[in-house]
Design a protein around this motif. Structure first.
Motif, PDB file in Angstrom:
ATOM      1  N   SER A   2      36.050  15.313 -31.345  1.00  0.00           N
ATOM      2  CA  SER A   2      37.265  15.935 -31.863  1.00  0.00           C
ATOM      3  C   SER A   2      37.797  16.992 -30.900  1.00  0.00           C
ATOM      4  N   TYR A   3      36.891  17.672 -30.179  1.00  0.00           N
ATOM      5  CA  TYR A   3      37.338  18.632 -29.171  1.00  0.00           C
ATOM      6  C   TYR A   3      38.088  17.913 -28.054  1.00  0.00           C
ATOM      7  N   GLU A   4      37.520  16.803 -27.609  1.00  0.00           N
ATOM      8  CA  GLU A   4      38.164  16.033 -26.551  1.00  0.00           C
ATOM      9  C   GLU A   4      39.539  15.549 -26.996  1.00  0.00           C
ATOM     10  N   GLU A   5      39.604  15.104 -28.245  1.00  0.00           N
ATOM     11  CA  GLU A   5      40.867  14.624 -28.787  1.00  0.00           C
ATOM     12  C   GLU A   5      41.899  15.748 -28.832  1.00  0.00           C
ATOM     13  N   ALA A   6      41.481  16.904 -29.306  1.00  0.00           N
ATOM     14  CA  ALA A   6      42.389  18.049 -29.380  1.00  0.00           C
ATOM     15  C   ALA A   6      42.875  18.444 -27.993  1.00  0.00           C
ATOM     16  N   LEU A   7      41.963  18.453 -27.022  1.00  0.00           N
ATOM     17  CA  LEU A   7      42.340  18.851 -25.662  1.00  0.00           C
ATOM     18  C   LEU A   7      43.223  17.810 -24.990  1.00  0.00           C
ATOM     19  N   ASN A  10      46.541  18.936 -26.261  1.00  0.00           N
ATOM     20  CA  ASN A  10      46.968  20.269 -25.828  1.00  0.00           C
ATOM     21  C   ASN A  10      45.808  20.953 -25.110  1.00  0.00           C
ATOM     22  N   GLU A  11      45.928  21.141 -23.809  1.00  0.00           N
ATOM     23  CA  GLU A  11      44.846  21.750 -23.022  1.00  0.00           C
ATOM     24  C   GLU A  11      44.756  23.257 -23.198  1.00  0.00           C
ATOM     25  N   CYS A  12      45.654  23.845 -23.939  1.00  0.00           N
ATOM     26  CA  CYS A  12      45.689  25.299 -24.122  1.00  0.00           C
ATOM     27  C   CYS A  12      45.009  25.712 -25.425  1.00  0.00           C
ATOM     28  N   LEU A  13      43.870  25.121 -25.729  1.00  0.00           N
ATOM     29  CA  LEU A  13      43.127  25.446 -26.943  1.00  0.00           C
ATOM     30  C   LEU A  13      41.766  26.025 -26.549  1.00  0.00           C
ATOM     31  N   PRO A  14      41.696  27.339 -26.415  1.00  0.00           N
ATOM     32  CA  PRO A  14      40.462  27.941 -25.905  1.00  0.00           C
ATOM     33  C   PRO A  14      39.236  27.657 -26.772  1.00  0.00           C
ATOM     34  N   HIS A  15      39.410  27.578 -28.088  1.00  0.00           N
ATOM     35  CA  HIS A  15      38.246  27.320 -28.941  1.00  0.00           C
ATOM     36  C   HIS A  15      37.720  25.899 -28.763  1.00  0.00           C
ATOM     37  N   ALA A  16      38.598  24.976 -28.440  1.00  0.00           N
ATOM     38  CA  ALA A  16      38.152  23.613 -28.138  1.00  0.00           C
ATOM     39  C   ALA A  16      37.334  23.599 -26.851  1.00  0.00           C
ATOM     40  N   ALA A  23      28.715  22.199 -26.792  1.00  0.00           N
ATOM     41  CA  ALA A  23      28.138  20.855 -26.912  1.00  0.00           C
ATOM     42  C   ALA A  23      27.455  20.446 -25.607  1.00  0.00           C
ATOM     43  N   SER A  24      28.099  20.719 -24.496  1.00  0.00           N
ATOM     44  CA  SER A  24      27.505  20.369 -23.199  1.00  0.00           C
ATOM     45  C   SER A  24      26.232  21.160 -22.941  1.00  0.00           C
ATOM     46  N   LEU A  25      26.242  22.428 -23.315  1.00  0.00           N
ATOM     47  CA  LEU A  25      25.046  23.254 -23.138  1.00  0.00           C
ATOM     48  C   LEU A  25      23.895  22.697 -23.974  1.00  0.00           C
TER      49      LEU A  25
END
Length: 173
Positions: A2-7, A10-16, A23-25
């Motif tokens: 869902s983060y990938e989808e949101a980004l 719109n790439e300007c979503l800091p919480h995403a 998740a990567s960590l």
């Protein structure tokens, strides 16, 4: 996902970006985590992104150290120290990496730079004492008794509980 989808919308979503970093960590994908945290910083979450970046560098450097990848641990801890020069966790990892790479004199000097208060300092003292003990044992094996005694005495003075240093001194005498 869902983060990938949101980004992707719109790439300007800091919480995403933060979510992607977290998740990567968790999946130990440190390079990706670092990149995502840096993106979060650039999108307005400077403090949270910076903390995430330091957490990723900490996990990466600790994991590298544990695997014996000393150069990688040194690199990650050096990068973290550039961002947080007062954070003794990274200095301690850097010192251990130097010791692992066989750069003994640099490691000893590095341990001397760790502030003398706090839990990290106690761990660093034990690590430095152990390194000095290993130097003493190496000199003793090479037949350099007086130099071995010097290293072992330094180790014992730093950590009076270091039984290996005490045994080494007894063997040398």
């Amino acid at each position: 996902e869902s983060y990938e989808e949101a980004l992707s919308l719109n790439e300007c979503l800091p919480h995403a970006w933060m979510g992607m970093g977290n998740a990567s960590l968790a999946m130990e994908e440190y390079e990706d985590a670092r990149r995502f945290y840096q993106n979060a910083q650039g999108q307005g979450l400077a403090q949270a992104g910076g903390e995430g970046l330091l957490n990723a560098l900490l996990a990466q450097s600790q994991g590298s150290l544990g695997r014996g990848s000393f150069e990688e641990a040194y690199s990650a801890s050096s990068e973290a120290l550039a961002l947080a020069p007062q954070d003794s966790r990274f200095r301690e990892i850097r010192c251990s990496a130097l010791a692992g790479m066989g750069r003994t004199e640099d490691a000893l000097s590095c341990y001397d730079q760790i502030p003398s208060s706090g839990q990290s300092s106690a761990k660093a003292k034990k690590a430095k004492s152990l390194l000095l003990t290993r130097l003493g044992e190496r000199e003793l094996a090479a037949g350099n008794v007086s130099l071995a005694l010097e290293w072992l005495e330094q180790a014992r003075l730093i950590d009076p509980q270091n039984q290996d240093a005490v045994r080494g001194q007894a063997m040398a005498l």
